[in-house]
Design an enzyme around this catalytic site. Structure first.
Site: not given
Ligand code: UDP
Length: 160
Positions: A20, A60, A68, A96, A102, A113, A123, A126, A137
């Site tokens: 990112k 997204y 958010f 993952r 996350t 992370r 974070n 992705h 994707e």
């Molecule tokens: N995110 C955020 N606030 C939150 C949860 C998620 O800004 O409370 C952002 C975070 O950068 C995350 C992205 O949204 O990586 C996508 O969220 P997801 O739940 O899909 O998590 P990921 O798959 O990236 O772990």
């Protein structure tokens, strides 16, 4: 499409992973790519992209109802993103685990992370959360001809 030149075990799965804008700005591209290389995964797609708002919104889309979402889309468009496609056995689930939780404060410090981030909205990486998500994707970020079929000479030292 299976690549017959390669052992079956190395072509079972692909995932979409993105570095990112926060990580690109912080000079972490090499650190993050190195973790996947050292694990033994094969890079089959790689490019630097400045995402448009429609691309970020589509990427997204499942989070569109979250509070958010607007700031998340804006953040993804705020600078360059390194788009990658990694290939190997169980790569979706394993990537993952390599990323960590996350929320970086909940991530084990041995994860990407956990090692390089603090806030959830910064974070650094992705990676697709399921095989079906990965297919969507990869198709969103890459044209088919941008994905390279190749056989690293190291494969026989990674897969038994
Ligand atoms: N995110 C955020 N606030 C939150 C949860 C998620 O800004 O409370 C952002 C975070 O950068 C995350 C992205 O949204 O990586 C996508 O969220 P997801 O739940 O899909 O998590 P990921 O798959 O990236 O772990």
């Amino acid at each position: 499409r299976p690549c017959r030149a390669l052992p079956l075990t190395c072509r079972v799965e692909r995932t979409f992973t993105a570095i990112k804008p926060d990580a690109v700005n912080r000079g972490l591209i090499g650190e993050i790519i190195t973790r996947f290389e050292r694990k033994g995964y094969k890079l089959v797609g790689l490019k630097l992209v400045r995402p448009t708002q429609p691309l970020a919104e589509t990427h997204y889309a499942e989070l569109a109802s979250k509070p958010f979402y607007p700031s998340l889309v804006q953040f993804l468009c705020s600078g360059p993103v390194v788009a990658m496609c990694w290939e190997g056995k169980d790569v979706v689930r394993t990537a993952r685990k390599m990323l960590g939780a996350t929320n970086p404060l909940e991530s084990d410090p041995s994860t990407i992370r956990g090692a390089y981030a603090i806030d959830v909205g910064r974070n650094v990486v992705h990676s697709s959360d399921a095989v079906s998500t990965a297919e969507r994707e990869i198709a969103l970020w890459f044209r088919p001809e941008e994905l390279v079929e190749w056989a690293p000479t190291s494969l026989q030292w990674i897969y038994e």
